[in-house]
Motif scaffolding. Structure first.
Motif, PDB file in Angstrom:
ATOM      1  N   UNK A 224     -17.108  28.817 -15.734  1.00 49.87           N
ATOM      2  CA  UNK A 224     -17.906  27.752 -16.326  1.00 49.87           C
ATOM      3  C   UNK A 224     -18.880  27.158 -15.322  1.00 49.87           C
ATOM      4  N   UNK A 225     -19.886  26.504 -15.858  1.00 53.85           N
ATOM      5  CA  UNK A 225     -20.838  25.736 -15.066  1.00 53.85           C
ATOM      6  C   UNK A 225     -20.697  24.270 -15.424  1.00 53.85           C
ATOM      7  N   UNK A 226     -20.831  23.418 -14.412  1.00 54.86           N
ATOM      8  CA  UNK A 226     -21.004  21.984 -14.626  1.00 54.86           C
ATOM      9  C   UNK A 226     -22.447  21.704 -14.241  1.00 54.86           C
TER      10      UNK A 226
ATOM     11  N   UNK B  74     -11.511  22.161 -26.665  1.00 55.33           N
ATOM     12  CA  UNK B  74     -10.317  21.704 -25.930  1.00 55.33           C
ATOM     13  C   UNK B  74     -10.449  21.964 -24.435  1.00 55.33           C
ATOM     14  N   UNK B  75     -10.910  23.137 -24.102  1.00 54.24           N
ATOM     15  CA  UNK B  75     -11.030  23.496 -22.690  1.00 54.24           C
ATOM     16  C   UNK B  75     -12.122  22.677 -22.013  1.00 54.24           C
TER      17      UNK B  75
ATOM     18  N   UNK C   9     -10.475  33.613 -27.404  1.00 54.73           N
ATOM     19  CA  UNK C   9      -9.463  32.590 -27.647  1.00 54.73           C
ATOM     20  C   UNK C   9      -8.325  32.711 -26.631  1.00 54.73           C
ATOM     21  N   UNK C  10      -7.928  33.932 -26.307  1.00 52.62           N
ATOM     22  CA  UNK C  10      -6.851  34.135 -25.339  1.00 52.62           C
ATOM     23  C   UNK C  10      -7.244  33.612 -23.962  1.00 52.62           C
ATOM     24  N   UNK C  11      -8.503  33.808 -23.596  1.00 53.42           N
ATOM     25  CA  UNK C  11      -8.973  33.305 -22.310  1.00 53.42           C
ATOM     26  C   UNK C  11      -8.961  31.784 -22.292  1.00 53.42           C
ATOM     27  N   UNK C  12      -9.385  31.164 -23.388  1.00 53.81           N
ATOM     28  CA  UNK C  12      -9.390  29.707 -23.456  1.00 53.81           C
ATOM     29  C   UNK C  12      -7.971  29.147 -23.347  1.00 53.81           C
TER      30      UNK C  12
ATOM     31  N   UNK D 106     -18.210  16.249 -21.250  1.00 50.76           N
ATOM     32  CA  UNK D 106     -18.022  17.590 -21.795  1.00 50.76           C
ATOM     33  C   UNK D 106     -19.345  18.279 -22.081  1.00 50.76           C
ATOM     34  N   UNK D 107     -20.389  17.500 -22.333  1.00 51.34           N
ATOM     35  CA  UNK D 107     -21.711  18.077 -22.581  1.00 51.34           C
ATOM     36  C   UNK D 107     -22.329  18.686 -21.329  1.00 51.34           C
ATOM     37  N   UNK D 108     -21.741  18.415 -20.174  1.00 53.52           N
ATOM     38  CA  UNK D 108     -22.214  18.999 -18.922  1.00 53.52           C
ATOM     39  C   UNK D 108     -21.591  20.372 -18.647  1.00 53.52           C
ATOM     40  N   UNK D 109     -20.729  20.838 -19.526  1.00 54.08           N
ATOM     41  CA  UNK D 109     -19.963  22.057 -19.255  1.00 54.08           C
ATOM     42  C   UNK D 109     -20.386  23.180 -20.192  1.00 54.08           C
ATOM     43  N   UNK D 110     -20.635  24.349 -19.600  1.00 58.85           N
ATOM     44  CA  UNK D 110     -20.940  25.555 -20.364  1.00 58.85           C
ATOM     45  C   UNK D 110     -20.047  26.674 -19.850  1.00 58.85           C
ATOM     46  N   UNK D 111     -19.525  27.464 -20.752  1.00 60.56           N
ATOM     47  CA  UNK D 111     -18.586  28.517 -20.379  1.00 60.56           C
ATOM     48  C   UNK D 111     -19.168  29.905 -20.593  1.00 60.56           C
TER      49      UNK D 111
END
Length: 355
Positions: free
Chosen positions: A228-230, A62-63, A250-253, A75-80
């Motif tokens: 996160x990184x893009x 979701x995030x 989960x709370x952070x998300x 969304x595949x460009x994003x890592x958290x």
């Protein structure tokens, strides 16, 4: 019996958290938001407390979708990760191995050299120029066949200076395409400069750019640890491989999602921080300190050997700042009351320090 210690670990200092403040003092040592969380964020987190016996969504679907929509990326460009510092660590581990080099300005974010050494790579520190800003020509000259990654902290921590947009574009274009350029934009929300570089525009233009963002500063979620990184798809996938599983709670998300929905409210808070930053800068200059114009949520005073003197003065006035011994003092932008306290502490104590 002596337990074996990994070679080289003696070169890695433990990360030093901003000094704690005594009750009633102004804690301006960690670049935190001076505002309490938004009610909507508190509500979202509170409602999720009943599910903390479950693991979080490891992919933060979701995030990631929300961030992708905000920046018009996939969304595949994003890592958290647990804060942008953990994502920076993922980037190093995913790109550089033992003996490889990672280039960054110095002084810059103090975790960079430690993160690089922990990964077994070699930190290459390029001194800031006379304006306390990135020396991009020198950074280009520092690139060797062993260079795998370059960090550009923009705005820079702790000096608050920024890289000109065209100069950064020229720099990225000159960097070999097999070297990843990471633009660390932890403080980008506070940048009001006319020359601001846009990391996301560079990501869209060049195949070897990644951008770091955090929810700790402008969004006020420092205690929940999420950033996160893009990045190019392959890089983002590799970040997920080296990430600590379930490190983004989960709370952070949930808090991050609620914050993205409340950006209008947050924008007003950011503007207040910027206003107080300018008050802080002008007050320090009026008191004779060589403070540097900042585009972050802090002001840097390159006080050199007089840094301890300034720290003592602030301590006496009920202000806790971040001192880098022999170099300078970084003072976060707080509330109007916090800035009042700083200005009162330095009033009438004109420094003999020169820039």
């Amino acid at each position: 019996m002596t337990i074996n210690t990994r070679p080289g670990l003696d070169l890695v200092p433990a990360y030093r958290q901003g000094k704690a403040a005594s009750p009633g003092a102004s804690k301006l040592s960690s670049n935190e938001s001076p505002h309490q969380p938004l009610d909507s964020v508190v509500t979202a987190v509170t409602e999720r407390l009943t599910t903390i016996h479950r693991y979080p969504d490891i992919g933060a679907a979701q995030l990631r979708d929300a961030i992708a929509g905000k920046y018009a990326v996939n969304a595949d460009n994003i890592a958290l990760g647990a804060g942008s510092v953990e994502v920076a660590s993922q980037l190093i581990h995913a790109v550089a191995g033992p003996g490889d080099e990672v280039v960054f300005a110095w002084r810059s974010f103090e975790a960079y050299p430690s993160l690089v050494r922990i990964a077994g790579a070699v930190p290459v520190e390029v001194p800031l120029n006379q304006d306390a800003a990135h020396d991009l020509p020198a950074m280009l000259e520092a690139i060797t066949e062993r260079t795998k990654l370059i960090f550009i902290c923009n705005p820079n921590n702790p000096t608050g200076t920024v890289v000109d947009a065209q100069q950064l574009d020229d720099f990225v274009n000159a960097v070999p395409r097999d070297v990843l350029v990471v633009i660390d934009e932890a403080y980008v929300h506070f940048d009001r400069s006319a020359v601001r570089a846009d990391g996301l525009a560079l990501f869209a233009k060049y195949p070897h750019v990644a951008v770091l963002h955090t929810f700790s500063k402008a969004y006020g979620l420092a205690g929940l640890r999420i950033g996160y990184a893009i990045a190019p798809t392959e890089v983002a996938q590799n970040l997920n491989k080296v990430a600590i599983p379930f490190s983004v709670t989960d709370l952070a998300q949930v808090a991050a999602l609620a914050s993205l929905r409340a950006e209008v409210e947050l924008a007003a808070r950011i503007s207040e921080v910027v206003q107080q930053r300018e008050r802080l800068l002008q007050g320090l200059l009026a008191a004779g300190y060589p403070a540097i114009a900042s585009q972050a949520n802090f002001v840097w005073v390159p006080a050199g050997e007089a840094s301890a003197e300034l720290e003592a003065l602030l301590d006496a006035g009920g202000v806790v700042a971040r001192t880098f011994a022999g170099e300078g003092v970084r003072i976060s932008s707080g509330t109007s009351q916090d800035v009042d306290r700083v200005l009162k502490a330095v009033a009438g104590q004109r420094s003999e320090v020169t820039a």
